[in-house]
Scaffold this motif. Structure first.
Motif, PDB file in Angstrom:
ATOM      1  N   LEU A  13      39.936  50.469  34.513  1.00  0.00           N
ATOM      2  CA  LEU A  13      41.109  49.260  34.963  1.00  0.00           C
ATOM      3  C   LEU A  13      40.718  47.901  35.344  1.00  0.00           C
ATOM      4  O   LEU A  13      41.085  47.031  35.101  1.00  0.00           O
ATOM      5  CB  LEU A  13      41.583  49.995  36.256  1.00  0.00           C
ATOM      6  N   ILE A  14      39.319  47.605  35.837  1.00  0.00           N
ATOM      7  CA  ILE A  14      38.873  46.448  36.064  1.00  0.00           C
ATOM      8  C   ILE A  14      38.299  45.924  34.931  1.00  0.00           C
ATOM      9  O   ILE A  14      38.907  44.926  34.731  1.00  0.00           O
ATOM     10  CB  ILE A  14      37.626  46.648  37.071  1.00  0.00           C
ATOM     11  N   ASP A  15      37.805  46.318  33.926  1.00  0.00           N
ATOM     12  CA  ASP A  15      37.491  45.866  32.586  1.00  0.00           C
ATOM     13  C   ASP A  15      38.984  45.236  32.046  1.00  0.00           C
ATOM     14  O   ASP A  15      38.920  44.284  31.447  1.00  0.00           O
ATOM     15  CB  ASP A  15      37.094  46.701  31.970  1.00  0.00           C
ATOM     16  N   LEU A  16      39.778  46.032  32.088  1.00  0.00           N
ATOM     17  CA  LEU A  16      41.277  45.692  31.536  1.00  0.00           C
ATOM     18  C   LEU A  16      42.115  44.621  32.351  1.00  0.00           C
ATOM     19  O   LEU A  16      43.267  44.355  31.927  1.00  0.00           O
ATOM     20  CB  LEU A  16      42.204  46.688  31.548  1.00  0.00           C
ATOM     21  N   LYS A  17      41.458  44.138  33.790  1.00  0.00           N
ATOM     22  CA  LYS A  17      42.002  43.426  34.658  1.00  0.00           C
ATOM     23  C   LYS A  17      43.260  43.745  35.043  1.00  0.00           C
ATOM     24  O   LYS A  17      44.319  43.070  35.132  1.00  0.00           O
ATOM     25  CB  LYS A  17      42.218  41.877  33.887  1.00  0.00           C
ATOM     26  N   ILE A  18      43.428  45.034  35.256  1.00  0.00           N
ATOM     27  CA  ILE A  18      44.746  45.741  35.692  1.00  0.00           C
ATOM     28  C   ILE A  18      44.564  45.788  37.101  1.00  0.00           C
ATOM     29  O   ILE A  18      43.709  46.035  37.837  1.00  0.00           O
ATOM     30  CB  ILE A  18      45.053  47.118  35.253  1.00  0.00           C
ATOM     31  N   LYS A  19      45.682  45.143  37.933  1.00  0.00           N
ATOM     32  CA  LYS A  19      45.860  45.438  39.306  1.00  0.00           C
ATOM     33  C   LYS A  19      46.279  46.800  39.802  1.00  0.00           C
ATOM     34  O   LYS A  19      47.197  47.553  39.263  1.00  0.00           O
ATOM     35  CB  LYS A  19      46.780  44.379  40.059  1.00  0.00           C
ATOM     36  N   TYR A  20      45.664  47.563  40.795  1.00  0.00           N
ATOM     37  CA  TYR A  20      45.833  48.828  41.100  1.00  0.00           C
ATOM     38  C   TYR A  20      45.617  49.121  42.543  1.00  0.00           C
ATOM     39  O   TYR A  20      44.765  48.201  43.291  1.00  0.00           O
ATOM     40  CB  TYR A  20      44.930  49.663  40.085  1.00  0.00           C
ATOM     41  N   PRO A  36      51.216  49.228  40.941  1.00  0.00           N
ATOM     42  CA  PRO A  36      52.424  48.802  41.292  1.00  0.00           C
ATOM     43  C   PRO A  36      53.292  48.029  40.559  1.00  0.00           C
ATOM     44  O   PRO A  36      54.432  48.498  40.550  1.00  0.00           O
ATOM     45  CB  PRO A  36      52.043  47.980  42.561  1.00  0.00           C
ATOM     46  N   ASN A  37      52.715  47.078  39.484  1.00  0.00           N
ATOM     47  CA  ASN A  37      53.715  46.310  38.801  1.00  0.00           C
ATOM     48  C   ASN A  37      54.337  47.303  37.672  1.00  0.00           C
ATOM     49  O   ASN A  37      55.200  46.868  37.125  1.00  0.00           O
ATOM     50  CB  ASN A  37      53.068  45.156  38.398  1.00  0.00           C
ATOM     51  N   LYS A  38      53.844  48.416  37.467  1.00  0.00           N
ATOM     52  CA  LYS A  38      54.407  49.205  36.330  1.00  0.00           C
ATOM     53  C   LYS A  38      55.029  50.529  37.110  1.00  0.00           C
ATOM     54  O   LYS A  38      55.553  51.333  36.441  1.00  0.00           O
ATOM     55  CB  LYS A  38      53.241  49.732  35.437  1.00  0.00           C
ATOM     56  N   ASN A  39      54.543  50.830  38.338  1.00  0.00           N
ATOM     57  CA  ASN A  39      55.093  51.976  39.272  1.00  0.00           C
ATOM     58  C   ASN A  39      54.669  53.298  38.552  1.00  0.00           C
ATOM     59  O   ASN A  39      55.610  54.089  38.505  1.00  0.00           O
ATOM     60  CB  ASN A  39      56.700  52.001  39.289  1.00  0.00           C
ATOM     61  N   ILE A  40      53.244  52.986  38.092  1.00  0.00           N
ATOM     62  CA  ILE A  40      52.743  54.396  37.456  1.00  0.00           C
ATOM     63  C   ILE A  40      51.657  54.743  38.513  1.00  0.00           C
ATOM     64  O   ILE A  40      50.738  54.110  38.917  1.00  0.00           O
ATOM     65  CB  ILE A  40      52.096  53.919  36.251  1.00  0.00           C
ATOM     66  N   LYS A 103      44.998  53.089  25.019  1.00  0.00           N
ATOM     67  CA  LYS A 103      46.254  53.921  25.227  1.00  0.00           C
ATOM     68  C   LYS A 103      46.548  53.217  26.650  1.00  0.00           C
ATOM     69  O   LYS A 103      47.884  52.870  26.902  1.00  0.00           O
ATOM     70  CB  LYS A 103      45.837  55.204  25.473  1.00  0.00           C
ATOM     71  N   ILE A 104      45.658  52.969  27.539  1.00  0.00           N
ATOM     72  CA  ILE A 104      45.876  52.568  28.967  1.00  0.00           C
ATOM     73  C   ILE A 104      46.359  51.019  28.798  1.00  0.00           C
ATOM     74  O   ILE A 104      47.338  50.478  29.632  1.00  0.00           O
ATOM     75  CB  ILE A 104      44.601  52.635  29.825  1.00  0.00           C
ATOM     76  N   ARG A 105      45.682  50.439  28.020  1.00  0.00           N
ATOM     77  CA  ARG A 105      46.035  48.887  27.867  1.00  0.00           C
ATOM     78  C   ARG A 105      47.290  48.674  27.355  1.00  0.00           C
ATOM     79  O   ARG A 105      48.078  47.755  27.910  1.00  0.00           O
ATOM     80  CB  ARG A 105      45.036  48.440  26.686  1.00  0.00           C
ATOM     81  N   VAL A 106      47.918  49.497  26.212  1.00  0.00           N
ATOM     82  CA  VAL A 106      49.091  49.351  25.771  1.00  0.00           C
ATOM     83  C   VAL A 106      50.277  49.771  26.977  1.00  0.00           C
ATOM     84  O   VAL A 106      51.064  49.147  26.942  1.00  0.00           O
ATOM     85  CB  VAL A 106      49.369  50.043  24.520  1.00  0.00           C
ATOM     86  N   MET A 107      49.866  50.744  27.546  1.00  0.00           N
ATOM     87  CA  MET A 107      50.865  51.348  28.680  1.00  0.00           C
ATOM     88  C   MET A 107      51.105  50.343  29.544  1.00  0.00           C
ATOM     89  O   MET A 107      52.296  50.258  30.185  1.00  0.00           O
ATOM     90  CB  MET A 107      50.389  52.617  29.096  1.00  0.00           C
ATOM     91  N   LEU A 108      50.157  49.528  30.034  1.00  0.00           N
ATOM     92  CA  LEU A 108      50.170  48.579  31.266  1.00  0.00           C
ATOM     93  C   LEU A 108      50.388  47.261  31.036  1.00  0.00           C
ATOM     94  O   LEU A 108      50.518  46.514  31.635  1.00  0.00           O
ATOM     95  CB  LEU A 108      48.851  48.912  31.933  1.00  0.00           C
ATOM     96  N   LYS A 109      50.454  46.917  29.557  1.00  0.00           N
ATOM     97  CA  LYS A 109      50.671  45.431  29.268  1.00  0.00           C
ATOM     98  C   LYS A 109      51.848  44.839  29.717  1.00  0.00           C
ATOM     99  O   LYS A 109      52.836  45.757  29.927  1.00  0.00           O
ATOM    100  CB  LYS A 109      50.264  45.084  27.635  1.00  0.00           C
TER     101      LYS A 109
END
Length: 109
Positions: A13-20, A36-40, A103-109
Protein backbone atom coordinates in the motif's frame (compact mmCIF):
# COMPACT_ATOMS: atom_id res chain seq x y z
CA UNK A 1 1.04 -6.71 16.34
CA UNK A 2 1.11 -7.27 12.61
CA UNK A 3 1.77 -10.60 10.99
CA UNK A 4 4.47 -10.90 8.33
CA UNK A 5 1.77 -11.01 5.64
CA UNK A 6 0.20 -7.82 6.98
CA UNK A 7 3.60 -6.11 6.87
CA UNK A 8 4.07 -7.15 3.25
CA UNK A 9 0.60 -5.86 2.36
CA UNK A 10 1.17 -2.59 4.22
CA UNK A 11 4.44 -2.07 2.33
CA UNK A 12 2.52 -2.72 -0.90
CA UNK A 13 0.00 0.00 0.00
CA UNK A 14 2.83 2.39 0.85
CA UNK A 15 4.61 1.59 -2.43
CA UNK A 16 1.36 2.24 -4.33
CA UNK A 17 0.94 5.52 -2.39
CA UNK A 18 -2.47 4.44 -1.09
CA UNK A 19 -3.86 6.28 1.94
CA UNK A 20 -5.05 3.71 4.47
CA UNK A 21 -5.77 3.05 8.11
CA UNK A 22 -4.57 -0.08 9.86
CA UNK A 23 -6.49 -1.95 12.54
CA UNK A 24 -9.95 -0.55 11.67
CA UNK A 25 -12.41 -1.29 14.47
CA UNK A 26 -16.00 -1.88 13.46
CA UNK A 27 -18.61 -3.01 16.00
CA UNK A 28 -15.87 -4.39 18.26
CA UNK A 29 -14.13 -6.39 15.52
CA UNK A 30 -10.64 -5.49 14.28
CA UNK A 31 -10.03 -5.46 10.52
CA UNK A 32 -6.52 -5.35 9.06
CA UNK A 33 -6.65 -2.35 6.69
CA UNK A 34 -9.17 0.26 5.60
CA UNK A 35 -8.92 2.48 2.51
CA UNK A 36 -11.33 5.35 3.31
CA UNK A 37 -11.59 6.97 -0.12
CA UNK A 38 -12.76 3.64 -1.62
CA UNK A 39 -14.64 2.39 1.46
CA UNK A 40 -12.77 -0.93 1.19
CA UNK A 41 -11.63 -3.08 4.10
CA UNK A 42 -8.82 -5.58 3.51
CA UNK A 43 -8.34 -8.72 5.55
CA UNK A 44 -5.02 -10.55 5.17
CA UNK A 45 -5.60 -14.25 5.76
CA UNK A 46 -2.85 -16.72 6.57
CA UNK A 47 -3.18 -19.93 4.57
CA UNK A 48 -2.94 -22.24 7.59
CA UNK A 49 -4.99 -20.36 10.17
CA UNK A 50 -7.81 -19.57 7.75
CA UNK A 51 -7.81 -23.06 6.21
CA UNK A 52 -7.00 -22.18 2.61
CA UNK A 53 -8.28 -24.85 0.23
CA UNK A 54 -9.83 -26.97 2.96
CA UNK A 55 -13.43 -28.00 3.44
CA UNK A 56 -15.00 -27.53 6.87
CA UNK A 57 -14.57 -31.29 7.43
CA UNK A 58 -10.83 -31.06 6.71
CA UNK A 59 -10.25 -28.08 9.01
CA UNK A 60 -9.13 -28.49 12.58
CA UNK A 61 -11.08 -26.82 15.42
CA UNK A 62 -9.04 -23.60 15.32
CA UNK A 63 -9.42 -23.27 11.55
CA UNK A 64 -13.17 -23.88 11.77
CA UNK A 65 -13.51 -21.25 14.48
CA UNK A 66 -11.48 -18.80 12.38
CA UNK A 67 -13.59 -19.61 9.30
CA UNK A 68 -16.82 -18.89 11.20
CA UNK A 69 -15.34 -15.63 12.54
CA UNK A 70 -14.29 -14.65 9.00
CA UNK A 71 -17.87 -15.15 7.76
CA UNK A 72 -19.20 -13.00 10.63
CA UNK A 73 -16.68 -10.24 9.87
CA UNK A 74 -17.59 -10.29 6.18
CA UNK A 75 -21.31 -9.98 6.98
CA UNK A 76 -20.59 -7.22 9.51
CA UNK A 77 -18.46 -5.17 7.10
CA UNK A 78 -20.77 -5.60 4.12
CA UNK A 79 -23.85 -5.01 6.26
CA UNK A 80 -22.28 -1.72 7.39
CA UNK A 81 -21.75 -0.57 3.80
CA UNK A 82 -18.09 -1.52 3.30
CA UNK A 83 -16.60 -3.70 0.60
CA UNK A 84 -14.44 -6.40 2.17
CA UNK A 85 -11.56 -7.92 0.20
CA UNK A 86 -9.65 -10.92 1.48
CA UNK A 87 -6.03 -11.40 0.45
CA UNK A 88 -4.54 -14.84 1.05
CA UNK A 89 -1.00 -15.28 2.36
CA UNK A 90 0.13 -17.04 -0.82
CA UNK A 91 -1.02 -14.05 -2.90
CA UNK A 92 1.74 -12.02 -1.21
CA UNK A 93 4.50 -14.55 -1.87
CA UNK A 94 7.17 -13.80 -4.46
CA UNK A 95 5.63 -15.64 -7.41
CA UNK A 96 2.22 -13.93 -6.98
CA UNK A 97 3.28 -10.60 -5.46
CA UNK A 98 3.35 -8.52 -8.65
CA UNK A 99 0.02 -9.91 -9.87
CA UNK A 100 -1.56 -9.10 -6.50
CA UNK A 101 0.02 -5.65 -6.47
CA UNK A 102 -1.41 -4.88 -9.91
CA UNK A 103 -4.85 -6.17 -8.83
CA UNK A 104 -4.75 -3.84 -5.80
CA UNK A 105 -3.49 -0.90 -7.90
CA UNK A 106 -6.37 -1.28 -10.38
CA UNK A 107 -8.92 -1.77 -7.59
CA UNK A 108 -7.80 1.37 -5.76
CA UNK A 109 -7.00 3.75 -8.63
Amino acid sequence: NQTGCEEIFENMLIDLKIKYESQKILHGKIFDFFVPNKNIIFEIDGNYWHGYGLTMEQMNDVQRKTHVNDKKKTLLAEGSGYKLVRIWEHELEDEFYEVTKEKIRVMLK
